[in-house]
Design a protein around this motif. Structure first.
Motif, PDB file in Angstrom:
ATOM      1  N   UNK A  64       0.847  -1.190   0.000  1.00  0.00           N
ATOM      2  CA  UNK A  64       0.000   0.000   0.000  1.00  0.00           C
ATOM      3  C   UNK A  64       0.886   1.244   0.000  1.00  0.00           C
ATOM      4  N   UNK A  65       0.564   2.191  -0.846  1.00  0.00           N
ATOM      5  CA  UNK A  65       1.313   3.423  -1.140  1.00  0.00           C
ATOM      6  C   UNK A  65       2.568   3.153  -1.959  1.00  0.00           C
ATOM      7  N   UNK A  66       2.793   1.905  -2.348  1.00  0.00           N
ATOM      8  CA  UNK A  66       3.913   1.584  -3.232  1.00  0.00           C
ATOM      9  C   UNK A  66       3.486   1.603  -4.683  1.00  0.00           C
ATOM     10  N   UNK A  67       4.354   1.124  -5.551  1.00  0.00           N
ATOM     11  CA  UNK A  67       4.059   1.105  -6.985  1.00  0.00           C
ATOM     12  C   UNK A  67       4.855  -0.005  -7.655  1.00  0.00           C
ATOM     13  N   UNK A  68       4.491  -0.296  -8.894  1.00  0.00           N
ATOM     14  CA  UNK A  68       5.232  -1.291  -9.659  1.00  0.00           C
ATOM     15  C   UNK A  68       6.678  -0.849  -9.853  1.00  0.00           C
ATOM     16  N   UNK A  90       5.627  -6.960 -12.384  1.00  0.00           N
ATOM     17  CA  UNK A  90       5.317  -6.014 -11.311  1.00  0.00           C
ATOM     18  C   UNK A  90       3.992  -5.328 -11.645  1.00  0.00           C
ATOM     19  N   UNK A  91       2.861  -5.886 -11.228  1.00  0.00           N
ATOM     20  CA  UNK A  91       1.581  -5.241 -11.516  1.00  0.00           C
ATOM     21  C   UNK A  91       1.412  -3.930 -10.739  1.00  0.00           C
ATOM     22  N   UNK A  92       0.559  -3.058 -11.267  1.00  0.00           N
ATOM     23  CA  UNK A  92       0.289  -1.751 -10.660  1.00  0.00           C
ATOM     24  C   UNK A  92      -1.096  -1.754 -10.034  1.00  0.00           C
ATOM     25  N   UNK A  93      -1.163  -1.463  -8.732  1.00  0.00           N
ATOM     26  CA  UNK A  93      -2.447  -1.396  -8.056  1.00  0.00           C
ATOM     27  C   UNK A  93      -3.199  -0.122  -8.383  1.00  0.00           C
ATOM     28  N   UNK A  94      -4.488  -0.097  -8.075  1.00  0.00           N
ATOM     29  CA  UNK A  94      -5.314   1.095  -8.254  1.00  0.00           C
ATOM     30  C   UNK A  94      -5.163   1.975  -7.015  1.00  0.00           C
ATOM     31  N   UNK A  95      -4.764   3.225  -7.230  1.00  0.00           N
ATOM     32  CA  UNK A  95      -4.556   4.117  -6.099  1.00  0.00           C
ATOM     33  C   UNK A  95      -3.482   3.608  -5.164  1.00  0.00           C
ATOM     34  N   UNK A  96      -2.433   3.004  -5.722  1.00  0.00           N
ATOM     35  CA  UNK A  96      -1.314   2.467  -4.943  1.00  0.00           C
ATOM     36  C   UNK A  96      -1.786   1.435  -3.927  1.00  0.00           C
ATOM     37  N   UNK A  97      -2.804   0.656  -4.282  1.00  0.00           N
ATOM     38  CA  UNK A  97      -3.366  -0.304  -3.336  1.00  0.00           C
ATOM     39  C   UNK A  97      -3.929  -1.512  -4.069  1.00  0.00           C
ATOM     40  N   UNK A  98      -4.195  -2.569  -3.273  1.00  0.00           N
ATOM     41  CA  UNK A  98      -4.805  -3.790  -3.784  1.00  0.00           C
ATOM     42  C   UNK A  98      -6.068  -4.099  -2.976  1.00  0.00           C
ATOM     43  N   UNK A  99      -7.005  -4.741  -3.619  1.00  0.00           N
ATOM     44  CA  UNK A  99      -8.220  -5.170  -2.938  1.00  0.00           C
ATOM     45  C   UNK A  99      -7.986  -6.545  -2.315  1.00  0.00           C
ATOM     46  N   UNK A 100      -7.432  -6.517  -1.110  1.00  0.00           N
ATOM     47  CA  UNK A 100      -7.222  -7.772  -0.399  1.00  0.00           C
ATOM     48  C   UNK A 100      -8.394  -8.138   0.484  1.00  0.00           C
ATOM     49  N   UNK A 101      -9.401  -7.256   0.565  1.00  0.00           N
ATOM     50  CA  UNK A 101     -10.563  -7.492   1.400  1.00  0.00           C
ATOM     51  C   UNK A 101     -10.432  -6.763   2.719  1.00  0.00           C
ATOM     52  N   UNK A 103      -8.894  -4.055   3.328  1.00  0.00           N
ATOM     53  CA  UNK A 103      -7.624  -3.322   3.369  1.00  0.00           C
ATOM     54  C   UNK A 103      -7.125  -3.212   1.943  1.00  0.00           C
ATOM     55  N   UNK A 104      -6.589  -2.253   1.436  1.00  0.00           N
ATOM     56  CA  UNK A 104      -6.133  -1.059   2.097  1.00  0.00           C
ATOM     57  C   UNK A 104      -6.298   0.067   1.076  1.00  0.00           C
ATOM     58  N   UNK A 105      -7.183   1.020   1.285  1.00  0.00           N
ATOM     59  CA  UNK A 105      -7.255   2.151   0.385  1.00  0.00           C
ATOM     60  C   UNK A 105      -8.268   2.002  -0.726  1.00  0.00           C
ATOM     61  N   UNK A 106      -7.974   2.665  -1.833  1.00  0.00           N
ATOM     62  CA  UNK A 106      -8.930   2.830  -2.929  1.00  0.00           C
ATOM     63  C   UNK A 106      -9.385   1.513  -3.536  1.00  0.00           C
ATOM     64  N   UNK A 107      -8.458   0.604  -3.770  1.00  0.00           N
ATOM     65  CA  UNK A 107      -8.823  -0.655  -4.440  1.00  0.00           C
ATOM     66  C   UNK A 107      -9.853  -1.437  -3.640  1.00  0.00           C
ATOM     67  N   UNK A 108      -9.695  -1.438  -2.333  1.00  0.00           N
ATOM     68  CA  UNK A 108     -10.654  -2.143  -1.477  1.00  0.00           C
ATOM     69  C   UNK A 108     -11.982  -1.401  -1.412  1.00  0.00           C
ATOM     70  N   UNK A 109     -11.928  -0.080  -1.224  1.00  0.00           N
ATOM     71  CA  UNK A 109     -13.165   0.690  -1.085  1.00  0.00           C
ATOM     72  C   UNK A 109     -13.985   0.670  -2.360  1.00  0.00           C
ATOM     73  N   UNK A 110     -13.342   0.534  -3.519  1.00  0.00           N
ATOM     74  CA  UNK A 110     -14.047   0.486  -4.797  1.00  0.00           C
ATOM     75  C   UNK A 110     -14.256  -0.952  -5.293  1.00  0.00           C
TER      76      UNK A 110
END
Length: 277
Positions: A64-68, A90-101, A103-110
């Motif tokens: 989270x807050x990292x990048x590819x 090295x995949x790129x998350x949405x909003x520097x985040x992943x939807x792990x359920x 947690x954590x950030x944009x990817x999860x909230x969306x």
């Protein structure tokens, strides 16, 4: 604010202009875009010279807050790939985040479909590069490690996963037998070793040893053997079909990628391909 944004855009443009990256699938670094769930998703790829016809693939998931780009630069996978001859994505998350359920950030909230994205990215790579499908692995730090567990719970793509400073948040009712190497520091306050709510994961989860036991049960492993070497305590369980479930506990370790992690993970991955169908 707009002046700052424009300055940042100009800076990005200048860097990109000075250091172009390929979009092909030849040796070296490249960037690729695929469309998944209505979103254009990017991943970086590194292919060393002298790759065998059927090479392993490691998918490295940033935190989270990292990048590819940060993951490619910081964790030493390209250098290890050069010596051992494997491909790294090295995949790129949405909003520097992943939807792990949760947690954590944009990817999860969306509720971004990151399982679908990683699955599609692996498919795109295997269609264009000679990849041994029995030797596809996922490594990840923090939020990326959380996604690695989610991938093991919801796909059969990966022979082994290597989560670091991570946990498993969502229920995993139908896990696939998978070799697991989990690395975790006892003083991690963001994703806590003891499973209590932390700064990044605000809910109670399985403690690292309990999560390790969960995957030993999935893989029908023997009881683990434990060794201690200074600050590292390593629990190793052998399992049918050549699989293994291991936990490296770093006494006093924080929320980071230890200096030994890349080499340890690659050695673990190399020793644990998927068994024959």
């Amino acid at each position: 604010m707009w002046v700052r944004r424009i300055a940042l855009l100009v800076a990005v443009f200048v860097v990109a202009a000075c250091a172009p990256v390929s979009t092909g699938f030849g040796p070296g670094a490249s960037v690729h875009t695929i469309k998944v769930g209505g979103l254009a998703r990017d991943y970086r790829l590194y292919i060393p010279e002298g790759l065998p016809k059927a090479a392993p693939l490691v998918v490295m998931l940033h935190g989270w807050t990292g990048s590819a780009e940060q993951a490619q630069r910081q964790y030493g996978w390209n250098e290890r790939a050069d010596s051992a001859k494997f491909v790294v994505a090295y995949p790129e998350g949405v909003g520097e985040s992943w939807n792990g359920g949760g947690c954590c950030g944009q990817a999860s909230s969306e509720n971004v479909d990151d399982v679908g994205f990683i699955t599609a990215a692996v498919g795109n790579i295997t269609e264009n590069v000679g990849i041994d499908k029995a030797r596809i692995y996922a490594a990840g730090i923090s939020n990326g490690g959380i996604l690695a567990y989610k991938l093991a719970c919801n796909t059969d793509l990966f022979a082994a996963i290597g989560p670091d400073a991570a946990t498993q948040i969502e229920a995993c009712p139908a896990p696939r037998p998978t070799s697991v190497l989990h690395i975790h520091g006892t003083d991690d306050n963001l994703v806590r070793y003891d499973g209590e709510p932390g700064t990044a994961v605000p809910v109670k989860t399985l403690a690292a040893p309990e999560l390790n036991a969960f995957w030993r049960n999935v893989d029908q492993c023997q009881p683990p053997a434990t060794t201690v070497d200074g600050e590292l305590t390593t629990s190793v369980a052998t399992c049918p079909s050549g699989r293994s479930v291991e936990l490296i506990t770093v006494a006093g370790g924080g929320h980071d990628w230890p200096s030994f992690a890349t080499d340890k993970m690659w050695d673990f991955f190399a020793a644990h391909p998927a068994p024959p169908a």
